[in-house]
Design an enzyme around this catalytic site. Sequence first.
Site, PDB file in Angstrom:
ATOM      1  N   ASP A 139       0.816  -1.178   0.229  1.00  0.00           N
ATOM      2  CA  ASP A 139      -0.061   0.075   0.161  1.00  0.00           C
ATOM      3  C   ASP A 139       0.883   1.274   0.088  1.00  0.00           C
ATOM      4  O   ASP A 139       2.084   1.105   0.583  1.00  0.00           O
ATOM      5  CB  ASP A 139      -0.880   0.121   1.239  1.00  0.00           C
ATOM      6  CG  ASP A 139      -1.561  -0.968   1.554  1.00  0.00           C
ATOM      7  OD1 ASP A 139      -1.948  -1.587   0.625  1.00  0.00           O
ATOM      8  OD2 ASP A 139      -1.812  -1.418   2.793  1.00  0.00           O
TER       9      ASP A 139
HETATM   10  N1  URA Z   1      -1.190  -5.993   4.188  1.00  0.00           N
HETATM   11  C1  URA Z   1      -1.240  -4.827   3.950  1.00  0.00           C
HETATM   12  O1  URA Z   1      -2.336  -4.552   4.651  1.00  0.00           O
HETATM   13  N2  URA Z   1      -0.783  -3.921   3.360  1.00  0.00           N
HETATM   14  C2  URA Z   1       0.363  -4.156   2.692  1.00  0.00           C
HETATM   15  O2  URA Z   1       0.920  -3.236   1.923  1.00  0.00           O
HETATM   16  C3  URA Z   1       0.865  -5.270   2.561  1.00  0.00           C
HETATM   17  C4  URA Z   1       0.034  -6.519   3.378  1.00  0.00           C
END
Ligand code: URA
Length: 234
Positions: free
Chosen positions: A104
């Site tokens: 993310d």
């Molecule tokens: N899980 C999440 O919530 N975000 C990420 O970027 C990777 C795994």
Amino acid sequence: MRRLDQLLANLGYCSRSEARDWVKSGAVTVRGEEADDFGARVNAADVCVDGAPLDHPDGLLLLLNKPLGLVCSHEAREGPNVYSLLPERWRRRNPQITSVGRLDKDTSGLILLTDLSPLVHRLTSPKHKVAKVYRATVDRDLSDDLIPRFAAGTLMLEGETEPCAPADLRIISSREAELTLTEGRYHQVRRMFAACGATVLTLHRARFGELDLGDLAPGAWRELPLDQFGSVAR
Ligand code: URA
């Protein structure tokens, strides 16, 4: 063997029509001889531009320490992306360099980037169960009860019908934990904690399989050998 003008364009040197001009201008050699046919089929390893061998003609595999604030998508409307950290020529390659799975915008840490699409499929396939280690801080004290809940393989995420695969939780301090997953569902770490009533405040990926970040600074990357995960055909 690849067509000379197409090869130069696909490696991000220039457009195909510019490649034709380069060949005509004598800037390109094949086995040390000035090339005169931009349509010739050549071995990438035999080609030089301005006397220099081609830039990673067989593909690229990079390990990036993703900083916060960048997305892994190529969609301009999603905001600044991790590919902006790479040299211009690499950003023009075709097939394009893409991430192996995604982190993310608000997650930092280890992400692989490659233009070898079979590798992306192999490493993101749930069949391969690559272990990914995340470090999370949360908004409330963590209870030891979470360890068996995450390990059971029964935790359901909102909106899904299949439970999460067993995950290994190690509590580091009252609001900090390390979580090892073998899957990569959308926002999985945040949603797993949310399913247990906790909000993730910071999230960082420290490991992907056998790989870690070492001393890479945020925003920096290092190259990995193309056979890091066994042989890959394009
Ligand atoms: N899980 C999440 O919530 N975000 C990420 O970027 C990777 C795994």
